[in-house]
Design a protein around this motif. Structure first.
Motif, PDB file in Angstrom:
ATOM      1  N   LEU A  36      -6.007   5.295  -2.379  1.00 37.29           N
ATOM      2  CA  LEU A  36      -5.256   4.315  -1.608  1.00 37.29           C
ATOM      3  C   LEU A  36      -4.116   5.027  -0.878  1.00 37.29           C
ATOM      4  O   LEU A  36      -2.964   4.961  -1.275  1.00 37.29           O
ATOM      5  N   PRO A  37      -4.451   5.740   0.223  1.00 39.64           N
ATOM      6  CA  PRO A  37      -3.407   6.489   0.921  1.00 39.64           C
ATOM      7  C   PRO A  37      -2.434   5.564   1.647  1.00 39.64           C
ATOM      8  O   PRO A  37      -2.747   4.405   1.916  1.00 39.64           O
ATOM      9  N   ALA A  38      -1.286   6.076   1.963  1.00 41.32           N
ATOM     10  CA  ALA A  38      -0.271   5.316   2.681  1.00 41.32           C
ATOM     11  C   ALA A  38      -0.758   5.033   4.109  1.00 41.32           C
ATOM     12  O   ALA A  38      -1.549   5.792   4.665  1.00 41.32           O
ATOM     13  N   PRO A  39      -0.293   3.947   4.720  1.00 38.24           N
ATOM     14  CA  PRO A  39      -0.709   3.627   6.089  1.00 38.24           C
ATOM     15  C   PRO A  39      -0.437   4.758   7.085  1.00 38.24           C
ATOM     16  O   PRO A  39      -1.218   4.971   8.007  1.00 38.24           O
ATOM     17  N   ARG A  40       0.643   5.496   6.895  1.00 41.27           N
ATOM     18  CA  ARG A  40       0.932   6.626   7.790  1.00 41.27           C
ATOM     19  C   ARG A  40      -0.156   7.690   7.694  1.00 41.27           C
ATOM     20  O   ARG A  40      -0.577   8.261   8.703  1.00 41.27           O
ATOM     21  N   ASP A  41      -0.639   7.962   6.467  1.00 39.99           N
ATOM     22  CA  ASP A  41      -1.712   8.939   6.287  1.00 39.99           C
ATOM     23  C   ASP A  41      -3.013   8.447   6.922  1.00 39.99           C
ATOM     24  O   ASP A  41      -3.761   9.229   7.511  1.00 39.99           O
ATOM     25  N   VAL A  42      -3.286   7.168   6.792  1.00 37.90           N
ATOM     26  CA  VAL A  42      -4.496   6.591   7.380  1.00 37.90           C
ATOM     27  C   VAL A  42      -4.441   6.684   8.900  1.00 37.90           C
ATOM     28  O   VAL A  42      -5.413   7.073   9.549  1.00 37.90           O
ATOM     29  N   ALA A  43      -3.298   6.353   9.484  1.00 34.35           N
ATOM     30  CA  ALA A  43      -3.152   6.433  10.939  1.00 34.35           C
ATOM     31  C   ALA A  43      -3.289   7.875  11.417  1.00 34.35           C
ATOM     32  O   ALA A  43      -3.934   8.139  12.442  1.00 34.35           O
TER      33      ALA A  43
ATOM     34  N   GLN B  86       0.831  -1.197   0.000  1.00 34.29           N
ATOM     35  CA  GLN B  86       0.000   0.000   0.000  1.00 34.29           C
ATOM     36  C   GLN B  86       0.873   1.257   0.000  1.00 34.29           C
ATOM     37  O   GLN B  86       0.579   2.225  -0.692  1.00 34.29           O
ATOM     38  N   THR B  87       1.944   1.242   0.753  1.00 30.54           N
ATOM     39  CA  THR B  87       2.858   2.383   0.785  1.00 30.54           C
ATOM     40  C   THR B  87       3.505   2.602  -0.572  1.00 30.54           C
ATOM     41  O   THR B  87       3.587   3.735  -1.061  1.00 30.54           O
ATOM     42  N   LEU B  88       3.973   1.528  -1.196  1.00 27.80           N
ATOM     43  CA  LEU B  88       4.601   1.647  -2.520  1.00 27.80           C
ATOM     44  C   LEU B  88       3.601   2.136  -3.562  1.00 27.80           C
ATOM     45  O   LEU B  88       3.929   2.975  -4.408  1.00 27.80           O
ATOM     46  N   ALA B  89       2.374   1.624  -3.503  1.00 29.84           N
ATOM     47  CA  ALA B  89       1.360   2.058  -4.470  1.00 29.84           C
ATOM     48  C   ALA B  89       1.029   3.532  -4.279  1.00 29.84           C
ATOM     49  O   ALA B  89       0.874   4.272  -5.259  1.00 29.84           O
ATOM     50  N   ALA B  90       0.912   3.981  -3.028  1.00 26.93           N
ATOM     51  CA  ALA B  90       0.590   5.387  -2.773  1.00 26.93           C
ATOM     52  C   ALA B  90       1.722   6.298  -3.211  1.00 26.93           C
ATOM     53  O   ALA B  90       1.496   7.419  -3.657  1.00 26.93           O
ATOM     54  N   ARG B  91       2.957   5.828  -3.094  1.00 26.78           N
ATOM     55  CA  ARG B  91       4.106   6.672  -3.427  1.00 26.78           C
ATOM     56  C   ARG B  91       4.368   6.731  -4.928  1.00 26.78           C
ATOM     57  O   ARG B  91       4.627   7.785  -5.483  1.00 26.78           O
ATOM     58  N   PHE B  92       4.286   5.587  -5.610  1.00 26.54           N
ATOM     59  CA  PHE B  92       4.726   5.536  -7.004  1.00 26.54           C
ATOM     60  C   PHE B  92       3.592   5.591  -8.030  1.00 26.54           C
ATOM     61  O   PHE B  92       3.842   5.846  -9.188  1.00 26.54           O
ATOM     62  N   LEU B  93       2.375   5.338  -7.612  1.00 24.21           N
ATOM     63  CA  LEU B  93       1.243   5.434  -8.523  1.00 24.21           C
ATOM     64  C   LEU B  93       0.434   6.657  -8.131  1.00 24.21           C
ATOM     65  O   LEU B  93      -0.440   6.609  -7.262  1.00 24.21           O
ATOM     66  N   ALA B  94       0.726   7.783  -8.768  1.00 22.95           N
ATOM     67  CA  ALA B  94       0.165   9.070  -8.361  1.00 22.95           C
ATOM     68  C   ALA B  94      -1.366   9.078  -8.412  1.00 22.95           C
ATOM     69  O   ALA B  94      -2.010   9.720  -7.600  1.00 22.95           O
TER      70      ALA B  94
END
Length: 119
Positions: A33-40, A19-27
């Motif tokens: 699909l936000p990164a887990p840090r954003d969700v937390a 999920q982190t890789l998808a949020a970072r590299f697939l704009a």
């Protein structure tokens, strides 16, 4: 080791990494699909400040109330219908048609054959 323990130890981190890789590299997926840090971070903000004028506790209570109401209505309708289906064959046939109306056939070749209780 149980299946749940294996999933928690290995599956959850893999999902979080993906999920982190998808949020970072697939704009295009960053908004859906936000990164887990954003969700937390969003969870902490909503728990602290609320969301649209309601608290997290209020939203959870409303959700649990809807869940209990749905269970109550299903029980109130399902139990009498189930008991009635144990009555004579005519009552069983009438109620069974209603109860089976949403059931999909197990195999496509059963459609149109006698005994199929589909729509």
């Amino acid at each position: 080791m149980s299946h749940l323990a294996l999933f928690v130890c290995y599956g959850s981190p893999m999902i979080a990494i993906g999920q982190t890789l998808a949020a970072r590299f697939l704009a295009g997926l960053a908004a859906t699909l936000p990164a887990p840090r954003d969700v937390a971070g969003a969870f902490v903000t909503i728990a602290r400040d609320g969301y649209r004028g309601t608290t997290l506790r209020g939203n959870a209570a409303a959700t649990l109330m809807r869940l209990a109401l749905g269970f109550g209505v299903a029980t109130a309708l399902g139990l009498p219908l189930g008991l009635c289906m144990g009555l004579p064959r005519l009552v069983h046939a009438a109620i069974n048609r209603i109860a089976q109306f949403r059931r999909a056939p197990q195999f496509p070749d059963q459609i149109g054959k006698p005994g199929f209780a589909g729509p």
